[in-house]
Design an enzyme around this catalytic site. Structure first.
Site, mmCIF file in Angstrom:
data_model
loop_
_atom_site.group_PDB
_atom_site.id
_atom_site.type_symbol
_atom_site.label_atom_id
_atom_site.label_comp_id
_atom_site.label_asym_id
_atom_site.label_seq_id
_atom_site.Cartn_x
_atom_site.Cartn_y
_atom_site.Cartn_z
ATOM 1 N N GLY B 148 0.823 -1.198 0.000
ATOM 2 C CA GLY B 148 0.000 0.000 0.000
ATOM 3 C C GLY B 148 0.858 1.248 0.000
ATOM 4 O O GLY B 148 2.095 1.184 -0.037
ATOM 5 N N CYS B 149 0.193 2.381 0.033
ATOM 6 C CA CYS B 149 0.890 3.660 -0.114
ATOM 7 C C CYS B 149 1.669 4.031 1.151
ATOM 8 O O CYS B 149 2.885 4.215 1.105
ATOM 9 C CB CYS B 149 -0.101 4.739 -0.503
ATOM 10 S SG CYS B 149 -1.573 4.816 0.533
ATOM 11 N N TYR B 150 0.979 4.119 2.287
ATOM 12 C CA TYR B 150 1.692 4.436 3.528
ATOM 13 C C TYR B 150 2.756 3.377 3.804
ATOM 14 O O TYR B 150 3.824 3.676 4.337
ATOM 15 C CB TYR B 150 0.729 4.455 4.720
ATOM 16 C CG TYR B 150 -0.266 5.585 4.704
ATOM 17 C CD1 TYR B 150 0.148 6.914 4.749
ATOM 18 C CD2 TYR B 150 -1.633 5.340 4.663
ATOM 19 C CE1 TYR B 150 -0.769 7.951 4.759
ATOM 20 C CE2 TYR B 150 -2.563 6.375 4.669
ATOM 21 C CZ TYR B 150 -2.120 7.685 4.717
ATOM 22 O OH TYR B 150 -3.030 8.711 4.723
ATOM 23 N N THR B 151 2.411 2.150 3.443
ATOM 24 C CA THR B 151 3.281 1.025 3.781
ATOM 25 C C THR B 151 4.494 0.958 2.857
ATOM 26 O O THR B 151 5.366 0.115 3.066
ATOM 27 C CB THR B 151 2.468 -0.279 3.725
ATOM 28 O OG1 THR B 151 1.894 -0.402 2.441
ATOM 29 C CG2 THR B 151 1.392 -0.256 4.775
ATOM 30 N N THR B 152 4.518 1.821 1.874
ATOM 31 C CA THR B 152 5.751 1.999 1.099
ATOM 32 C C THR B 152 6.570 3.145 1.682
ATOM 33 O O THR B 152 7.769 3.015 1.933
ATOM 34 C CB THR B 152 5.409 2.290 -0.378
ATOM 35 O OG1 THR B 152 4.810 1.127 -0.946
ATOM 36 C CG2 THR B 152 6.657 2.661 -1.174
#
Lengths: 345, 345, 345, 345
Positions: B148-152
């Site tokens: 996901g985005c935050y998790t990148t």
């Protein structure tokens, strides 16, 4: 084999956009760039989005001319003529994003820019390069006057109607709205975030310097002198110009005639997207691209054609069109380097 | 010879961004796309910026699987498992932009997503594909869980510090700010223009579903269980996530050690741009690109490392990273199709 | 009978906001304003929204002092001390929106502002005037140091937790996000519209001058020296500061204890709106008002209190609080002139 | 002694703005509000900026009528006629912010709204209440049709020129740009943040329902039927309408005559601010206020008057003007509750 290109004035907004677009041009490589304000500095220090990707340091204009076959100039008005002369004398292609070579009539230049034509023959040999309207004139030329932003969007909205003699030549109105990058990188109170954000207003009402340039183009299309009312406004967005143009239909002209005229005129133009009936041109849809979207609307109650165009002022209105012109002059496919799909958001 | 790729869920924001990026991928061609909401419609009717440029009509998911060698899925959470199984059985590469295969521990999936693992072996064979951290695991895999985005953005800001054992593993805080495209195309009061414009607020404070995914990644890096405090906020911009991460330096760790750790860790990573001291990561500088900018700051008064990352949530945080993963799986140059220079404005 | 007030530095953003708010204050009338940059000019020439409504011309600072009983100063740091002395000698009330009198410890002032205390007794008699925390100290004072913007929002988010001894005093983090008016009217590249629009980034990370001021307040509340990590960011909005504050709960402290502490602390504070559980503070909801919204969130997984405050940086963070302080000093109802309902959009 | 007022449809944008403005009206108190969508809910749950300040719960329309002397209705078009009849029968003042009573000619209503006049006498007794143009007609009336937003800004820009017979009545063009609150609180793809942000486009070109309403007003001023071309555009801002109006000057009409006509016409109008030559109307300068700024520009090259007006669409274009009308009907000072100075940013 890539052509060597150079950019004089590379750290202004138009110059910087040229750098970005030319970085992915398969037949060109940037040989040198210059900037008066940032000489000796890397462009990626000025524009950090370019970090590690653009390895160019600003030199001076002489270096750029020396190292390049094609020279783009993105300079404040008035500073291009000497540079153009130098390029001409050295047999280099000169593409001017400023206004110095756009007006054919020196009187207009004197009136609107308070300047004069230094090298008259050079002005005679220069070409006003709006490709969709004057492509044939551009080929073979070496001093290229790239049109301004409003002066691209407005004529593209009106050209087929005028060329086809379907509208009256008096009473033409161009109500234009531009994103703020059109005003450049220089700091002004008007582009200070808190004062432009949530604001919207007209400026230089009926006195903007693009007026004679638009009229020059329309007059060529009409075959007679055309005078228009031109009012620009400033939009709180970064990019884009929407031009809402009002033209009085000649008696009996139908909606179908108008559409046919536009379809015929633009049928081979990759960069002009004529929208189907019922759709509206929107600056959102052309962002970062060289496209000009045109939508057509007929007010039958008043017999008015409302032709609306949307461009990205920094691309089709400046750097992208300059590359399109370079492609024409070099005999390349006109679309080279300019085929990106505009992002959906 | 281009690989045939398909996109299931092509009219959501992530799917549409995949379409845009894949249009200029030199080793891939889009064979088919699907959309439940817009089956039978051209994608350019949904996203008018694609008019005349993207000639794709939405089919159904089965058609996409049939026609493609690589299938990207950009679906609401919970809908990917069956599709993944179908692709697996047909020996096709499946790249999931949703969350179904991201969590390795089914208990976490149950707790945070209220779902279960339908095909356990498939979960075992899937890989969590954050290339800069787990590149070697990705090669040879066919079921790819795209982060996901935050998790990148959060792990890329923290990874070198944690991996090098320079910071404490407790008390880690990730204060993140995301542009609104992260919430997708679906209409909500919170993304209604007048209510988001000139607004800024946190949401799902300490309860966002990306929490266990970030912790899973950090725990792998640390070699032990890491728990963090994660607070996302919504920014009134279209694109970008800035993650401001706070980590307590271990006793005696110096600024130089931190910098060296980051330089070593990222020295071969094209998509991570480690900024020089004194510069600040900014979502503006990575827009439309697959880059992750990281800036480092030490608060010597409190012994805190402040590591800040900026990504484009739709590119490095979704579609761009998915293509990066495809490139890895196919053995292509990882940068293929992803080398654009982020625009300067 | 209205008190005569004057504003020195009336054409900066804080000064101008004072003009606007004081125009509708029922117990005050603006006797004079001054501006170095615009002396002799009407303020409505500088801010056209005031046309025909505010009939004030900028004079010089001496005139303002002469004509006024209460003098507000909205000056660049370092310029207030002499003016304060003059007012003191003339027995006038001086309310300083700058930083000159905020720090109690001259060493801090030297370190962070590179200046010194010219009139030490004046500093001793001045009061740091954050009404919700130090109301009793303000009454009867005549040299009033109005807090800065971050230094209002951060302490109001944290005060009840610290005062009640429910949180650890180490490891406190304040991650703040400010609208751009906080940077004032002066032109900078960072506030140039195309460069801030669609951007977001931290600045002065762990080095901002508001750090010692926040710590001074928190130390008073704690009864011992408190050091924090403070990171401000710039938001692409005009108004508002959101402060996301992270505090480690002491062992065994419950959510209910935290809420009770905040409810008790703020139960009589009109300008602090403690939001119910499940709601999030949002700068949108306090725009143009003197309110400070506070939302509370507990991360039970890590034992962290996340206290979020939202203020309008130009009102509660500057001009509104200055008027609140004037009301206190004059013995007026503290809410006078400050009761507007924030607009819904 | 305050008049009891009620608002039917209080949770739509116009209704909510009425609530906000009436909260500080010294001669009115809100007795009741209603909302179909939120019956039984506090308005501060719908608009959290009102928390703790507005203590009103949505009831139903009958309750509102019962408890109020003046009833404002902010309803979707078509729903006001029955309510108006009820109020009329109960001798209550009814101020309609919708379109049901704006058009005098039922044929126009049928054509543009597909509805019909249910109570013809009620329509006959109603008044179209644009105070600056029709003040005398409003006094003594009880069924008040409050003009729409475009239909306020456009006539105020043009009225003096038309009334003074200085311009041609054919070929009039109104190119208008509106902030998005004009489209209301309802969710649409067009008001979804990522799709409006950085966008700008025309809509309902030459087909917007405000066309006949503007023409009705202009025809009254001209004493003959006037037909115009009206093109609205959507701006990525919350509030404000800028109307750029183009009128052909009659032969020999001078700039001075135009200015004199406007000065005479508006010399006693508090809410119309006629700007000096050289200044441009800007939506920024009227935000949150009931002012209409008008700037005048003459294009001498084409003999065109360009009259530009700026209003806040939610105040002068809706709720503020409704209160102005209430003040007139009640014999109060017309400015009561409407004297705020627009914020400088």
């Amino acid at each position: 084999m890539k052509v060597k290109v150079g950019i004089v004035g590379a750290t202004g907004y138009a110059g910087t956009e040229l750098v970005r677009l030319l970085m992915s041009h398969e037949n060109a490589e940037i040989a040198a760039i210059s900037s008066v304000s940032f000489e000796g500095k890397a462009i990626s220090e000025v524009y950090p989005s370019y970090r590690f990707l653009v390895d160019l340091t600003c030199e001076n204009a002489d270096d750029v001319v020396e190292k390049s076959e094609v020279i783009f100039a993105a300079l404040p008005h008035g500073l291009s003529q000497e540079l153009a002369k130098t390029c001409f004398d050295k047999n280099k292609i000169f593409i001017d994003l400023g206004a110095d070579f756009r007006l054919e009539n020196e009187e207009d230049y004197k009136e609107w820019y308070k300047g004069e034509f230094i090298y008259k023959e050079l002005h005679n040999s220069a070409v006003y390069a709006l490709p969709e309207l004057f492509r044939e004139n551009i080929k073979g030329k070496t001093t290229i006057a790239n049109p301004g932003c409003y002066t691209t969007g407005v004529p593209l909205a009106m050209a087929p109607a005028i060329k086809s003699d379907l509208v009256e030549l008096h009473g033409i109105i161009a109500d234009c709205k531009s994103g703020v990058t059109g005003a450049g990188r220089g700091l002004t109170q008007g582009s200070h975030y808190p004062e432009l954000n949530e604001a919207f207003y007209p400026y230089k009402v009926a006195t903007h310097r693009h007026t004679p340039e638009i009229e020059q183009t329309l007059s060529h299309l009409a075959g007679e002198k055309v005078t228009i009312t031109f009012v620009p406004h400033l939009l709180p967005v970064n990019r884009g110009i929407l031009s809402t143009c009002y033209l009085k239909l000649k008696n009996g002209v139908t909606k179908e005639q108008i559409r046919t005229a536009y379809e015929d005129f633009y049928k081979n133009e990759y960069f002009v997207r004529l929208l189907p009936d019922g759709q509206n041109a929107n600056i959102h849809d052309v962002k970062y691209s060289n496209f000009c979207d045109v939508s057509l609307h007929i007010d039958e109650r008043t017999g008015t054609l409302i032709a609306v165009s949307a461009i990205d002022n920094m691309v089709k209105g400046a750097a992208g069109q300059a590359i399109q012109n370079m492609n024409i002059v070099l005999g390349l496919d006109e679309k080279t380097g300019l085929t990106i799909v505009p992002p959906a958001f």
